[in-house]
Design a protein around this motif. Sequence first.
Motif, PDB file in Angstrom:
ATOM      1  N   ALA A  14       0.820  -1.219   0.000  1.00  0.00           N
ATOM      2  CA  ALA A  14       0.000   0.000   0.000  1.00  0.00           C
ATOM      3  C   ALA A  14       0.852   1.266   0.000  1.00  0.00           C
ATOM      4  CB  ALA A  14      -0.931   0.003   1.210  1.00  0.00           C
ATOM      5  N   GLY A  15       2.130   1.128   0.317  1.00  0.00           N
ATOM      6  CA  GLY A  15       2.996   2.297   0.386  1.00  0.00           C
ATOM      7  C   GLY A  15       2.666   3.196   1.556  1.00  0.00           C
ATOM      8  N   VAL A  16       2.344   2.577   2.698  1.00  0.00           N
ATOM      9  CA  VAL A  16       1.982   3.336   3.896  1.00  0.00           C
ATOM     10  C   VAL A  16       2.830   2.868   5.076  1.00  0.00           C
ATOM     11  CG1 VAL A  16      -0.400   3.701   3.101  1.00  0.00           C
ATOM     12  CG2 VAL A  16       0.121   1.744   4.566  1.00  0.00           C
ATOM     13  N   PRO A  17       2.937   3.697   6.130  1.00  0.00           N
ATOM     14  CA  PRO A  17       3.663   3.272   7.335  1.00  0.00           C
ATOM     15  C   PRO A  17       2.942   2.096   8.015  1.00  0.00           C
ATOM     16  CG  PRO A  17       3.184   5.639   7.395  1.00  0.00           C
ATOM     17  CD  PRO A  17       2.457   5.059   6.223  1.00  0.00           C
ATOM     18  N   SER A  18       3.673   1.361   8.820  1.00  0.00           N
ATOM     19  CA  SER A  18       3.113   0.176   9.493  1.00  0.00           C
ATOM     20  C   SER A  18       1.871   0.481  10.317  1.00  0.00           C
ATOM     21  CB  SER A  18       4.168  -0.482  10.383  1.00  0.00           C
ATOM     22  OG  SER A  18       5.190  -1.017   9.603  1.00  0.00           O
ATOM     23  N   GLU A  19       1.871   1.619  11.031  1.00  0.00           N
ATOM     24  CA  GLU A  19       0.693   1.918  11.865  1.00  0.00           C
ATOM     25  C   GLU A  19      -0.553   2.154  11.010  1.00  0.00           C
ATOM     26  OE1 GLU A  19       3.210   5.595  11.373  1.00  0.00           O
ATOM     27  OE2 GLU A  19       3.619   3.630  12.214  1.00  0.00           O
ATOM     28  N   VAL A  24      -5.671   0.063   8.539  1.00  0.00           N
ATOM     29  CA  VAL A  24      -6.394  -0.302   7.318  1.00  0.00           C
ATOM     30  C   VAL A  24      -6.660  -1.803   7.282  1.00  0.00           C
ATOM     31  CG1 VAL A  24      -6.248  -0.358   4.795  1.00  0.00           C
ATOM     32  CG2 VAL A  24      -5.604   1.705   6.020  1.00  0.00           C
ATOM     33  N   SER A  25      -5.748  -2.604   7.812  1.00  0.00           N
ATOM     34  CA  SER A  25      -5.976  -4.056   7.871  1.00  0.00           C
ATOM     35  C   SER A  25      -7.188  -4.368   8.739  1.00  0.00           C
ATOM     36  CB  SER A  25      -4.741  -4.784   8.415  1.00  0.00           C
ATOM     37  OG  SER A  25      -3.664  -4.693   7.514  1.00  0.00           O
ATOM     38  N   ARG A  26      -7.229  -3.768   9.922  1.00  0.00           N
ATOM     39  CA  ARG A  26      -8.376  -3.984  10.813  1.00  0.00           C
ATOM     40  C   ARG A  26      -9.677  -3.540  10.139  1.00  0.00           C
ATOM     41  NH1 ARG A  26      -4.671  -1.858  14.568  1.00  0.00           N
ATOM     42  NH2 ARG A  26      -5.664   0.188  14.419  1.00  0.00           N
TER      43      ARG A  26
END
Length: 139
Positions: A14-19, A24-26
Amino acid sequence: MNYAEFVEVVARRAGVPSEKAEAVSRATLETLTDRVTAGQASNIAGQLPRELRQHLHKTTTAIGSQNAESFALNQFVERVARRAGVDVPMADAGMRAVLSTIGEAVSKDELEDLVSQLPKEFWEIIQTGAGVEVRPRSA
């Protein structure tokens, strides 16, 4: 695949930070739970890391049903954005990354069962991102 690996794959795709990938996963899993039956959500949960399973528990709706809701991909993305507290472009990229990662994390049989409950536009995301060929099981 463990939780850290799942989040890292989602973040990279997604090209996003882990947090943000975690949020977004949740949100994607919770929204996926709205879109599929309670049994399917439970089956997918059983093959994902323990930390993600709670987000795939279907709750009873106001009318007492645990059935799947029917809504389009754009509505799916909007729900993910609201739940994750991110903008729509980030929700879209994250949702695609999560669905692709689910495509790698679960068995082929479970993946076929999942896509059989989703419109073609969803399973094309899973197939393209995960690099697997998946078609819905015929009834």
